[in-house]
Design a protein around this motif. Structure first.
Motif, PDB file in Angstrom:
ATOM      1  N   HIS A 233      42.581  32.563  30.705  1.00  0.00           N
ATOM      2  CA  HIS A 233      43.627  32.719  31.791  1.00  0.00           C
ATOM      3  C   HIS A 233      43.812  34.169  31.920  1.00  0.00           C
ATOM      4  N   ASN A 234      43.961  34.792  30.812  1.00  0.00           N
ATOM      5  CA  ASN A 234      44.456  36.074  30.945  1.00  0.00           C
ATOM      6  C   ASN A 234      43.503  37.126  31.684  1.00  0.00           C
ATOM      7  N   GLU A 235      42.003  36.516  31.368  1.00  0.00           N
ATOM      8  CA  GLU A 235      40.960  37.506  31.742  1.00  0.00           C
ATOM      9  C   GLU A 235      40.769  37.158  33.357  1.00  0.00           C
ATOM     10  N   GLU A 236      40.993  35.952  33.693  1.00  0.00           N
ATOM     11  CA  GLU A 236      41.044  35.460  35.135  1.00  0.00           C
ATOM     12  C   GLU A 236      42.161  36.320  35.821  1.00  0.00           C
ATOM     13  N   LYS A 237      43.382  36.085  35.481  1.00  0.00           N
ATOM     14  CA  LYS A 237      44.392  36.909  35.929  1.00  0.00           C
ATOM     15  C   LYS A 237      44.013  38.409  36.166  1.00  0.00           C
ATOM     16  N   TYR A 238      43.476  39.050  35.188  1.00  0.00           N
ATOM     17  CA  TYR A 238      43.311  40.635  35.345  1.00  0.00           C
ATOM     18  C   TYR A 238      42.065  40.823  36.198  1.00  0.00           C
ATOM     19  N   GLN A 239      41.019  39.936  36.287  1.00  0.00           N
ATOM     20  CA  GLN A 239      39.934  40.238  37.257  1.00  0.00           C
ATOM     21  C   GLN A 239      40.425  39.715  38.604  1.00  0.00           C
ATOM     22  N   ARG A 240      41.374  38.875  38.739  1.00  0.00           N
ATOM     23  CA  ARG A 240      41.636  38.380  40.179  1.00  0.00           C
ATOM     24  C   ARG A 240      42.624  39.422  40.599  1.00  0.00           C
ATOM     25  N   ALA A 241      43.270  40.206  39.830  1.00  0.00           N
ATOM     26  CA  ALA A 241      44.394  41.157  40.440  1.00  0.00           C
ATOM     27  C   ALA A 241      43.444  42.282  41.304  1.00  0.00           C
ATOM     28  N   GLU A 242      42.463  42.571  40.952  1.00  0.00           N
ATOM     29  CA  GLU A 242      41.585  43.358  41.686  1.00  0.00           C
ATOM     30  C   GLU A 242      40.453  42.710  42.632  1.00  0.00           C
ATOM     31  N   HIS A 243      39.951  41.827  42.435  1.00  0.00           N
ATOM     32  CA  HIS A 243      39.110  41.015  43.021  1.00  0.00           C
ATOM     33  C   HIS A 243      39.526  39.760  43.461  1.00  0.00           C
ATOM     34  N   PRO A 244      39.904  39.463  44.556  1.00  0.00           N
ATOM     35  CA  PRO A 244      40.414  38.259  45.132  1.00  0.00           C
ATOM     36  C   PRO A 244      39.287  37.038  44.890  1.00  0.00           C
ATOM     37  N   LEU A 245      38.220  37.250  45.079  1.00  0.00           N
ATOM     38  CA  LEU A 245      37.134  36.458  45.043  1.00  0.00           C
ATOM     39  C   LEU A 245      36.608  35.815  43.782  1.00  0.00           C
ATOM     40  N   LYS A 246      37.433  36.418  42.621  1.00  0.00           N
ATOM     41  CA  LYS A 246      37.030  35.890  41.207  1.00  0.00           C
ATOM     42  C   LYS A 246      38.246  34.920  40.965  1.00  0.00           C
ATOM     43  N   ARG A 247      37.862  33.622  40.969  1.00  0.00           N
ATOM     44  CA  ARG A 247      38.952  32.628  40.570  1.00  0.00           C
ATOM     45  C   ARG A 247      38.137  31.517  39.799  1.00  0.00           C
ATOM     46  N   ILE A 248      39.198  30.971  38.950  1.00  0.00           N
ATOM     47  CA  ILE A 248      38.830  29.907  38.362  1.00  0.00           C
ATOM     48  C   ILE A 248      38.919  28.576  39.117  1.00  0.00           C
ATOM     49  N   MET A 249      37.948  27.828  39.317  1.00  0.00           N
ATOM     50  CA  MET A 249      38.060  26.479  40.293  1.00  0.00           C
ATOM     51  C   MET A 249      38.552  25.270  39.782  1.00  0.00           C
ATOM     52  N   GLU A 250      38.047  24.981  38.484  1.00  0.00           N
ATOM     53  CA  GLU A 250      38.209  24.029  37.758  1.00  0.00           C
ATOM     54  C   GLU A 250      38.086  24.032  36.150  1.00  0.00           C
ATOM     55  N   ILE A 251      39.069  23.292  35.399  1.00  0.00           N
ATOM     56  CA  ILE A 251      38.925  23.187  34.163  1.00  0.00           C
ATOM     57  C   ILE A 251      38.642  21.391  33.681  1.00  0.00           C
ATOM     58  N   GLU A 252      37.522  21.281  33.243  1.00  0.00           N
ATOM     59  CA  GLU A 252      37.356  19.991  32.667  1.00  0.00           C
ATOM     60  C   GLU A 252      37.244  19.711  31.305  1.00  0.00           C
ATOM     61  N   GLU A 253      38.264  19.112  30.620  1.00  0.00           N
ATOM     62  CA  GLU A 253      38.726  19.113  29.375  1.00  0.00           C
ATOM     63  C   GLU A 253      38.023  17.717  28.726  1.00  0.00           C
ATOM     64  N   ALA A 254      36.969  18.004  27.681  1.00  0.00           N
ATOM     65  CA  ALA A 254      36.544  16.917  26.899  1.00  0.00           C
ATOM     66  C   ALA A 254      36.738  16.696  25.424  1.00  0.00           C
ATOM     67  N   ASN A 255      36.669  15.864  25.003  1.00  0.00           N
ATOM     68  CA  ASN A 255      37.070  15.916  23.320  1.00  0.00           C
ATOM     69  C   ASN A 255      36.530  17.041  22.431  1.00  0.00           C
ATOM     70  N   ASP A 256      35.127  17.478  22.914  1.00  0.00           N
ATOM     71  CA  ASP A 256      34.501  18.346  22.054  1.00  0.00           C
ATOM     72  C   ASP A 256      34.254  19.549  22.930  1.00  0.00           C
ATOM     73  N   SER A 257      34.519  19.475  23.911  1.00  0.00           N
ATOM     74  CA  SER A 257      34.115  21.130  24.740  1.00  0.00           C
ATOM     75  C   SER A 257      35.113  20.978  26.270  1.00  0.00           C
ATOM     76  N   THR A 258      35.110  22.040  26.768  1.00  0.00           N
ATOM     77  CA  THR A 258      35.753  22.381  27.817  1.00  0.00           C
ATOM     78  C   THR A 258      34.762  23.198  28.875  1.00  0.00           C
ATOM     79  N   LEU A 259      34.686  22.606  30.176  1.00  0.00           N
ATOM     80  CA  LEU A 259      33.969  23.195  31.081  1.00  0.00           C
ATOM     81  C   LEU A 259      34.702  23.977  32.088  1.00  0.00           C
ATOM     82  N   ILE A 260      34.666  24.966  32.312  1.00  0.00           N
ATOM     83  CA  ILE A 260      35.367  26.011  33.401  1.00  0.00           C
ATOM     84  C   ILE A 260      34.394  26.228  34.404  1.00  0.00           C
ATOM     85  N   THR A 261      34.805  26.118  35.743  1.00  0.00           N
ATOM     86  CA  THR A 261      33.892  26.441  36.608  1.00  0.00           C
ATOM     87  C   THR A 261      34.577  27.751  37.759  1.00  0.00           C
TER      88      THR A 261
END
Length: 167
Positions: free
Chosen positions: A100-128
């Motif tokens: 989230h900190n990396e996204e906040k840092y990138q998004r501050a300068e580049h509005p088109l760089k955003r996290i769309m969704e975070i999908e949690e599973a027991n053994d992994s996480t998928l961030i789009t």
């Protein structure tokens, strides 16, 4: 549930500088120059001096959806970051703060760089993400902080990047 299966059409990036040359037409990029200024009605980013920026929108600005909001609306991500492994499971909260900190840092300068969704599973996480470079940057930030295995798989036909990190 594992998110690490790489679909056909993707290939592993073996270059060490991690530079991805976009070789295909991207339907989410503007087909021409937009009127200046143009404001996105969803996120209020302003197209000014040839790029999207976080500025105050003038009252007479044209209105057009930015590429990031368009991707979010269509549910069509450009980047996929999969996080998995025993170390990740044990340090999930700490690693997600870094994401989230990396996204906040990138998004501050580049509005088109955003996290769309975070999908949690027991053994992994998928961030789009709305941008391939954001997915790459988050993967590199995690790898820099925690080492582990980091892989990049780029599909030039669809302009998609899959980043896998595990430890």
């Amino acid at each position: 549930m594992s998110h690490s299966k790489i679909p056909p059409g993707f290939y592993k990036i073996t270059r060490r500088d991690n530079f991805f040359q976009e070789r295909v037409y991207d339907a989410y990029k503007a087909k021409g120059k937009l009127h200046e200024p143009t404001v996105c009605p969803d996120c209020n980013a302003v197209y000014h001096q040839g790029r999207w920026q976080w500025l105050a929108a003038p009252d007479d600005a044209h209105r057009e959806t930015c590429p990031a909001c368009h991707r979010i609306h269509d549910h069509y991500p450009a980047g996929f970051l999969t996080l998995q492994g025993a170390f990740f499971s044990a340090h999930r909260e700490e690693i997600m703060h870094l994401v989230h900190n990396e996204e906040k840092y990138q998004r501050a300068e580049h509005p088109l760089k955003r996290i769309m969704e975070i999908e949690e599973a027991n053994d992994s996480t998928l961030i789009t993400t709305t941008d391939i470079h954001l997915a790459r940057g988050m993967g590199e930030a995690i790898h820099h902080a925690y080492q582990g295995e980091l892989e990049f798989h780029y599909n030039s036909d669809e302009n998609l990047l899959r980043v896998n990190w595990s430890r």
